[in-house]
Design a protein around this motif. Structure first.
Motif, PDB file in Angstrom:
ATOM      1  N   ALA A  25      -2.749   1.034   9.487  1.00 24.56           N
ATOM      2  CA  ALA A  25      -1.375   0.555   9.668  1.00 24.56           C
ATOM      3  C   ALA A  25      -1.055  -0.469   8.586  1.00 24.56           C
ATOM      4  O   ALA A  25      -1.891  -1.316   8.261  1.00 24.56           O
ATOM      5  N   ALA A  26       0.137  -0.377   8.041  1.00 23.60           N
ATOM      6  CA  ALA A  26       0.534  -1.316   6.987  1.00 23.60           C
ATOM      7  C   ALA A  26       2.013  -1.609   7.124  1.00 23.60           C
ATOM      8  O   ALA A  26       2.814  -0.709   7.404  1.00 23.60           O
ATOM      9  N   LEU A  27       2.368  -2.865   6.951  1.00 27.76           N
ATOM     10  CA  LEU A  27       3.778  -3.255   7.098  1.00 27.76           C
ATOM     11  C   LEU A  27       4.214  -4.057   5.882  1.00 27.76           C
ATOM     12  O   LEU A  27       3.448  -4.850   5.320  1.00 27.76           O
ATOM     13  N   ASP A  28       5.441  -3.827   5.509  1.00 26.55           N
ATOM     14  CA  ASP A  28       6.088  -4.660   4.497  1.00 26.55           C
ATOM     15  C   ASP A  28       7.133  -5.458   5.261  1.00 26.55           C
ATOM     16  O   ASP A  28       8.090  -4.882   5.781  1.00 26.55           O
ATOM     17  N   LEU A  29       6.911  -6.757   5.379  1.00 26.83           N
ATOM     18  CA  LEU A  29       7.760  -7.564   6.250  1.00 26.83           C
ATOM     19  C   LEU A  29       8.681  -8.472   5.445  1.00 26.83           C
ATOM     20  O   LEU A  29       8.309  -9.024   4.401  1.00 26.83           O
ATOM     21  N   ASP A  30       9.859  -8.613   6.007  1.00 27.45           N
ATOM     22  CA  ASP A  30      10.803  -9.579   5.468  1.00 27.45           C
ATOM     23  C   ASP A  30      11.047 -10.545   6.616  1.00 27.45           C
ATOM     24  O   ASP A  30      11.876 -10.265   7.488  1.00 27.45           O
ATOM     25  N   GLY A  31      10.289 -11.614   6.643  1.00 23.11           N
ATOM     26  CA  GLY A  31      10.318 -12.475   7.822  1.00 23.11           C
ATOM     27  C   GLY A  31       9.784 -11.696   9.003  1.00 23.11           C
ATOM     28  O   GLY A  31       8.687 -11.164   8.945  1.00 23.11           O
ATOM     29  N   GLU A  32      10.583 -11.560  10.044  1.00 21.51           N
ATOM     30  CA  GLU A  32      10.126 -10.790  11.196  1.00 21.51           C
ATOM     31  C   GLU A  32      10.609  -9.348  11.147  1.00 21.51           C
ATOM     32  O   GLU A  32      10.305  -8.552  12.027  1.00 21.51           O
ATOM     33  N   GLY A  41      -0.606 -10.460  10.104  1.00 23.94           N
ATOM     34  CA  GLY A  41      -1.288 -10.793   8.854  1.00 23.94           C
ATOM     35  C   GLY A  41      -2.628 -10.105   8.801  1.00 23.94           C
ATOM     36  O   GLY A  41      -3.333 -10.067   9.807  1.00 23.94           O
ATOM     37  N   THR A  42      -2.967  -9.554   7.639  1.00 25.75           N
ATOM     38  CA  THR A  42      -4.210  -8.799   7.497  1.00 25.75           C
ATOM     39  C   THR A  42      -5.388  -9.609   8.019  1.00 25.75           C
ATOM     40  O   THR A  42      -5.625 -10.719   7.546  1.00 25.75           O
ATOM     41  N   GLY A  82       0.361  -2.114  -2.090  1.00 27.88           N
ATOM     42  CA  GLY A  82      -0.898  -2.067  -1.343  1.00 27.88           C
ATOM     43  C   GLY A  82      -0.803  -2.668   0.047  1.00 27.88           C
ATOM     44  O   GLY A  82      -1.752  -2.619   0.811  1.00 27.88           O
ATOM     45  N   TYR A  83       0.335  -3.255   0.417  1.00 29.89           N
ATOM     46  CA  TYR A  83       0.527  -3.857   1.752  1.00 29.89           C
ATOM     47  C   TYR A  83      -0.582  -4.860   2.075  1.00 29.89           C
ATOM     48  O   TYR A  83      -1.053  -4.938   3.210  1.00 29.89           O
ATOM     49  N   ALA A  84      -0.967  -5.607   1.040  1.00 27.46           N
ATOM     50  CA  ALA A  84      -2.162  -6.444   1.201  1.00 27.46           C
ATOM     51  C   ALA A  84      -2.006  -7.504   2.285  1.00 27.46           C
ATOM     52  O   ALA A  84      -2.965  -7.845   2.976  1.00 27.46           O
ATOM     53  N   GLY A  85      -0.786  -7.994   2.460  1.00 24.70           N
ATOM     54  CA  GLY A  85      -0.614  -9.092   3.403  1.00 24.70           C
ATOM     55  C   GLY A  85      -0.588  -8.666   4.858  1.00 24.70           C
ATOM     56  O   GLY A  85      -0.909  -9.448   5.758  1.00 24.70           O
ATOM     57  N   HIS A  86      -0.215  -7.426   5.103  1.00 24.26           N
ATOM     58  CA  HIS A  86      -0.006  -6.996   6.492  1.00 24.26           C
ATOM     59  C   HIS A  86      -0.553  -5.588   6.718  1.00 24.26           C
ATOM     60  O   HIS A  86       0.193  -4.617   6.767  1.00 24.26           O
ATOM     61  N   PRO A 140      -6.632  -4.179   0.700  1.00 23.91           N
ATOM     62  CA  PRO A 140      -7.655  -4.435   1.740  1.00 23.91           C
ATOM     63  C   PRO A 140      -7.738  -3.297   2.762  1.00 23.91           C
ATOM     64  O   PRO A 140      -8.797  -3.093   3.375  1.00 23.91           O
ATOM     65  N   LEU A 141      -6.656  -2.549   2.923  1.00 20.52           N
ATOM     66  CA  LEU A 141      -6.694  -1.425   3.870  1.00 20.52           C
ATOM     67  C   LEU A 141      -7.763  -0.413   3.438  1.00 20.52           C
ATOM     68  O   LEU A 141      -8.498   0.128   4.276  1.00 20.52           O
ATOM     69  N   VAL A 142      -7.850  -0.178   2.140  1.00 17.40           N
ATOM     70  CA  VAL A 142      -8.856   0.750   1.613  1.00 17.40           C
ATOM     71  C   VAL A 142     -10.255   0.198   1.883  1.00 17.40           C
ATOM     72  O   VAL A 142     -11.142   0.911   2.351  1.00 17.40           O
ATOM     73  N   ALA A 143     -10.432  -1.078   1.595  1.00 14.30           N
ATOM     74  CA  ALA A 143     -11.749  -1.697   1.801  1.00 14.30           C
ATOM     75  C   ALA A 143     -12.155  -1.625   3.270  1.00 14.30           C
ATOM     76  O   ALA A 143     -13.284  -1.271   3.609  1.00 14.30           O
TER      77      ALA A 143
END
Lengths: 328, 734, 172
Positions: free
Chosen positions: A244-251, A325-326, A219-223, A87-90
């Protein structure tokens, strides 16, 4: 527009054979024809690549996607795989230009957009990017839109693309083909800083053709978030943009990607700044540190000091949005 | 009887709508002919100096290039100033394109390349080499503020004792406001298509707000009296840019005369930045009030820029002497000459920037005196134009305040800045007053009813999107009791009866009055014609005894005979009446103006500085509204302009080069659809029997006036930051 | 297709095939002629407007294979084989296209110069079917400038016509 010959090859080899010092490939034409009409570029040969087989979006063995260079910007943004996984690309694409331009512009062409520097765009004024050695009036002139990072004495222009900021953040690769064969270029190495050769925007060879852009599996789609700040609500180039994109493990942040647009001659990304975030809680204090690091080497010009503070705040905001969240 | 009944006052669809939505409406560059040549203009790179040499050999050598026109080979033109002084000329020596080798500003046209196709002309133009002798230039108003001179048309004389009253006032505000250069940028670029006629005369399609202005200009400059006809049936926006003949017109005519062929010259978007514009201004205001906010002293000094060849004057500070009651007023207006083109009237010239500064200063006063901004305006309300010492012929501004505030919900607004917020967004509400003159100029119109009963009315005015076609059709239809479909209004042809420039919100007032009177004169002729037949039931009747409705003339008394107009003219043949209407004597004893109250809500991102206008209500008092739909559209358009003025528009100049640099629509930011919220336009009821026979004041300008101030005041209310320099871009709010 | 460069002046013309407003047209065009200039100068279809010639205003919007594009930034020769619809091709034998009718009804214009581009863009937007809220409509109509400032009426016209168009489907 200077007269040119027009060629419409059906195969990549045929296109490459036609390429030469005075030739240009044309796909969407949205920037090239603009520049030719402004009398800024004078190719003697146009190679229309629209019939080349570069329109597919295909999965890669690694789990990413390979986007053909001729895939249109709107088509890409609205591709269900892109919407779901990247979604970041979109979001970056849809933040740029206008619906009409996005319908015309190609993926490959988007990478090759020229700067919107006022002086570059006025054939009657000096510009090192356009006429090497003629000088850079922007450095001490109208430079509100210009670079705060990575500029040189010769050039303070910025890259205008939004898509490229997202691609830089994700760590895409550019596939090319030229007389020397095929190669892959990491996105970070594709565009150049101006240094003392500002007329070179990227590291493509003269006859080399962008054939595809490869997205990595992650793709970091969730965040993720794309935040673009500009002088009107739409249809304007960025003063500052943030992918900006994050890969999260909980917080906790497992991985982070941040790239900036509108601030340098290329999309600006700094791995050290991203690493600062790894293992940290996703919260404003951490984001601010990353922003600080990312902007550490920023140098304002007379008219754009505000961009440093704006970029700092925009980074924090974008990371905050990504953490939440995205945005849909 | 009422000759201003329906369809006057009805929200009818534009009569030219179907042509516009199907692409059939044709504009100046859209008339062609076999063999038509295309001209492309070459403009100056430098801001001041002399052309030493123009080398056009490479261009001329191209197959299909017909001519490179320069000051050295142009046809003869008038050499004195007078022939160039058009109806909207500023004081001084008008610019004369290709006159000699002097370069007066960057972007000045220096050559015209004429070729068989547009593409070839553009290519050839890029091959023309110009050598200059450059001279030092100055384009920065701030650098020459000490060298300013009095404007040729001074503002109203001071009244009372400003200095004393200001010193004694318990509440004082002193502030300085700056506004940038803005360009009109109508969507259609300026263009002229000149058809060279077999008899040597010229038929010209031009983008103009005054076909007769252009006709006279060409006749005088080229000595072609009686041989020029100018047409402009459709104009793709102008906003003032078409008030003066722009340089593409004489250039196209020069080429046509020289080649004895038809030529079109169409300016590029970049070249739309090479003639008139709204001048940069620097304004200082001092307001003194008592503790309740009642004005005791008001001074408004403005500095405007002009060219070295003309003194452009607009009414910038006058509004400050008339909008509120104040006994001690001092107004000043000075000009500084620069190496630039002469500014040009642009939508609400003077008022758009002067009232911006005044209404921001009033907001500052409201806070200094701790009075609600709307209440402050009411406390200073004036029934009299203080500059003239005359009462207003009508002024329903109070109703604008009341109805606008009600619709907007102003009463819920807390006074303190930064008191409303939603997440990252600070919310602000601001208001301002708008004012514009209600002018009337002499105008003529002809009304002709043909043997089929169709009415054709005409005047050499323009419709630049303002709805002239529709409004005039309504006025004519009402006067003769005909359905809209039976009436055709023609305009934009210099052969038609005289009309003034289409500007200043005066077209309905001026041309509308002429149309109305012409139709009334035609009623008399219809009655006379009906009385010609022996034993006519109308024998002995006067106009008072008959009514015109449903396509008929009807006796209002027994036997109530109704006679279709078609039948009258079926016997008499076509009938025609032409009248010229001058502003009435009664106007001299009154002040005339339109007013508005504008209410704006903004949302400002506290951290990022982005401003979004989220709501606008504009309540307008403009007398009788002929068509509430098209007039409402004018007001909304004015509000959009005001939002652009407040937040987006600025032409950037590099003073070292003396050159505008954002000369395109990507970096000269006009508002786009996403910038514009819901906008509500309200017309309050206002009756005026003085301003003209229609009681109608015009709405083209009033929509913009005050809007930028209302936005800026709302931004202050949201953020507590007073931005005194337009446009309010995000960097000013960080 | 290949066409070589002549020594001077204009490049030699190429032959292209267009389906223009429902009609098959075989045309000779010089490679440097844009689709916009082909329409306006060569074919007399001046309904498509030139506001900036650089893709910055949207006045030149036409539909190519049902998608809205800026005709000023496309060479005519590149559209060889395409189906092009201009504002002149929208109205049917039975009257105005629903979008055109809505523009008249809502007074969605003043000077009329940006109007054909707005209408073609709105029809393209309907075909895309990506805008569902009022703010999405505003954003997705932001490629068409209107200097008269008729934006609110333009929005109202599009909102009015969209349900009809969605019902019809198709690409103008």
């Amino acid at each position: 527009m200077t007269p040119f010959s027009y060629h419409r090859p059906e195969a990549i080899d045929e296109a490459l054979a036609l390429a030469g010092p005075d030739s240009r490939f044309i796909a969407g034409g949205t920037n090239l024809l603009d520049l030719m009409k402004e009398n800024l570029l004078h190719p003697r040969r146009l190679i229309d690549i629209n019939r080349l087989p570069l329109r597919e979006i295909t999965p890669t063995p690694e789990g990413g996607l390979l986007i053909g260079a001729l895939v249109g910007n709107a088509e890409l943004a609205w591709d269900p795989r892109i919407e779901a996984r990247y979604p970041l690309v979109a979001k970056a694409i849809l933040a740029g230009a206008s619906p009409q331009l996005r319908n015309m512009a190609s993926t490959g062409g988007n990478l090759l957009q020229r700067t919107r520097c006022y002086y570059f765009y006025d054939a009657q004024t000096p510009c090192n990017k356009r006429e090497p050695g003629s000088g850079c009036p922007a450095r001490d002139g109208l430079n509100r839109m210009h670079a705060i990072l990575g500029a040189s004495d010769a050039c303070v222009a910025v890259h205008p693309s939004d898509l490229c900021v997202a691609l830089a953040a994700l760590g895409a690769q550019v596939h090319t083909q030229g007389p020397q064969g095929k190669r892959r270029i990491d996105f970070a190495d594709f565009h150049r800083l101006p240094d003392d050769e500002p007329w070179r925007d990227n590291n493509l060879d003269e006859r080399e053709l962008v054939t595809a852009v490869e997205l990595p599996p992650q793709g970091y789609a969730g965040h993720c978030a794309y935040l673009k700040l500009r002088d009107r609500a739409s249809y304007a180039f960025a003063l500052v943009s943030v992918a900006a994109a994050l890969d999260l493990d909980g917080e906790r942040i497992r991985g982070a990607r941040i790239a900036l647009g509108g601030v340098a001659h290329k999309p600006w990304r700094l791995v050290e700044a991203e690493q600062l975030l790894c293992g940290r809680r996703a919260e404003p204090a951490a984001f601010a540190e990353a922003a600080e690091r990312l902007l550490q080497s920023a140098q304002p010009l007379a008219g754009n000091a505000f961009k440093i503070e704006l970029a700092r705040r925009a980074i924090v905001r974008a990371l905050g949005e990504a953490a939440g969240g995205t945005p849909r | 009887m009422n000759t201003l009944a329906a369809p006057v006052g009805q929200p009818l669809a534009r009569v030219d709508g179907p042509l516009k939505v199907t692409g059939q409406a044709r504009y100046a560059a859209e008339f062609g002919a076999p063999g038509l040549l295309h001209g492309v203009v070459v403009c100056s790179r430098i801001a001041r100096g002399q052309v030493l040499r123009i080398d056009a050999r490479e261009a001329e050598a191209l197959d299909g290039v017909v001519l490179v026109l320069t000051h050295e080979n142009r046809p003869p033109v008038a050499s004195y100033d007078k022939p160039y002084q058009d109806d909207d000329a500023a004081d001084g020596s008008p610019f004369r394109p290709l006159f000699n080798d002097r370069v007066l500003y960057s972007g000045q046209p220096l050559a015209l390349v004429v070729a068989e196709t547009r593409e070839l002309a553009r290519h050839a133009a890029s091959l023309v080499r110009i050598e200059y002798r450059q001279e030092p230039h100055q384009t920065d108003l701030l650098a020459v503020r000490e060298q300013a001179h009095e404007a040729p048309e001074p503002p109203p004389a001071p009244r009372g004792d400003f200095a004393g009253a200001f010193a004694a006032a318990p509440v004082r505000v002193e502030c300085e406001y700056q506004t940038p250069v803005e360009h009109h940028n109508p969507m259609e670029t300026h263009a002229s298509t000149v058809f060279y006629q077999a008899d040597g005369g010229l038929l010209v399609h031009d983008k103009t707000q005054g076909v007769q202005n252009c006709q006279r200009y060409l006749e005088q400059v080229f000595g072609l009296q009686g041989r020029i006809r100018v047409l402009a049936p459709f104009v793709g926006g102008a906003f003032g840019s078409g008030l003066r003949p722009q340089y593409q017109l004489p250039l196209a005519v020069m080429a046509a005369l020289k080649l004895q062929r038809s030529v079109r010259v169409e300016l590029s978007r970049q070249q739309m930045f090479t003639f008139g514009y709204r001048p940069r201004s620097l304004q200082r205001l001092r307001l003194g009030a008592d503790r309740d906010g009642r004005l005791q002293a008001l001074a408004h000094q403005a500095l405007g820029q002009t060219s070295r060849f003309e003194d452009f004057t607009e009414h910038e500070v006058d509004w400050s002497g008339m909008l509120y009651a104040c006994d001690n007023v001092q107004l000043g207006y000075r000009l500084a000459a620069l190496d630039v083109y002469t500014p040009l009237d642009m939508r609400a010239p003077g008022a758009a920037i002067g009232v911006f500064a005044l209404e921001c200063a009033m907001d500052e006063l409201a806070y200094a005196a701790s009075v609600d901004p709307l209440e402050l305006r009411l406390r200073n309300y004036s029934e009299v134009n203080g500059n003239q010492g005359k009462r207003y012929s009508s002024k329903e501004l109070r109703a604008c305040y009341v109805q606008g505030a009600e619709r907007f919900g102003w009463a819920q607004r807390p006074q303190a800045p930064r008191s409303l917020r939603e997440g990252n967004q600070l919310i602000g509400m601001g208001m301002a007053t708008g004012v514009w003159e209600a002018l009337q100029m002499p105008a003529s119109a002809r009304a002709c009813i043909d043997a089929d009963g169709r009415l054709q009315v005409s005047s050499a005015t323009a419709d630049i999107g303002t709805g002239t076609y529709t409004a005039m059709t309504q006025i004519a239809a009402a006067a003769l009791g005909l359905p809209m479909e039976a009436v055709e209004f023609r305009l934009g042809d210099s052969n038609l009866p005289q009309a003034p420039l289409e500007g200043g919100s005066a077209t309905v007032s001026s041309v509308g009055s002429a149309v109305h009177q012409a139709c009334l004169a035609l009623r008399q002729k219809l009655l006379d014609a009906a009385q010609q037949s022996p034993a006519s039931p109308f024998t002995g009747a006067s106009l008072d005894d008959v009514a015109f409705a449903n396509g008929s003339m009807r006796l209002k008394r027994p036997p109530y005979t109704a006679l279709a107009l078609e039948r009258i003219v079926g016997v008499s043949g076509a009938l025609e009446a032409e009248v010229r209407v001058e502003p009435g004597e009664q106007r001299k004893n009154w002040a005339t103006a339109t007013h508005s109250a504008v209410f704006v809500e903004v949302r400002v991102d506290e951290e990022l500085g982005t401003v979004k206008v989220s709501r606008v209500v504009s309540a307008v008092a403009a007398g009788r509204v002929v068509n509430p739909q098209t007039a409402g559209n004018q007001i909304v358009g004015g509000v959009v302009w005001g939002i652009g003025q407040a937040l987006h528009e600025e032409t950037l100049i590099d003073h070292r080069l003396g050159r505008y640099m954002n000369h395109n629509l990507a970096e000269y930011h006009l508002p786009v659809q996403a910038d514009i919220p819901s906008i509500e336009a309200i017309f309050v009821e206002e009756h005026d029997s003085v301003v003209n026979a229609l009681g109608s004041k015009g709405v083209g300008e009033i929509g913009i006036v005050g809007v930028a101030a209302a936005v800026a005041n709302a931004v202050y209310h949201a953020t507590g930051k007073r931005v005194r320099e337009l446009p309010i871009t995000l960097d000013k709010l960080l | 297709m290949s066409q070589n460069l002549p020594a001077a002046g204009a490049p030699a013309a190429c032959r292209i095939l267009l389906e223009l407003n429902g009609e098959r047209r075989e045309l000779e065009v010089q490679p440097w002629t844009t689709l916009l200039d082909l329409l306006r100068d060569q074919l007399g279809l001046s309904g498509t407007k030139k506001g900036c010639d650089h893709g910055q205003c949207g006045a030149c919007t036409v539909l190519v294979d049902g998608r809205r594009i800026n005709s000023c930034l496309s060479l005519a020769v590149m559209q060889d084989g395409a189906k092009v619809t201009t504002v002149e091709g929208l109205a049917g034998a039975d009257g105005l296209h629903p979008m055109q009718a809505a523009f008249v009804r809502h007074d969605a214009f003043q000077c009329g110069y940006c109007t054909p581009g707005q209408i073609c863009s709105a029809v393209g937007l309907a075909n895309e079917n990506r805008a569902h809220t009022r703010d999405e409509l505003r954003e997705q109509m932001s490629g068409n400038l209107c200097r008269c400032g008729a934006y609110p009426n333009i929005l109202a016209a599009i909102e009015d016509a969209l349900p009809t168009l969605r019902g019809q489907g198709g690409d103008a």
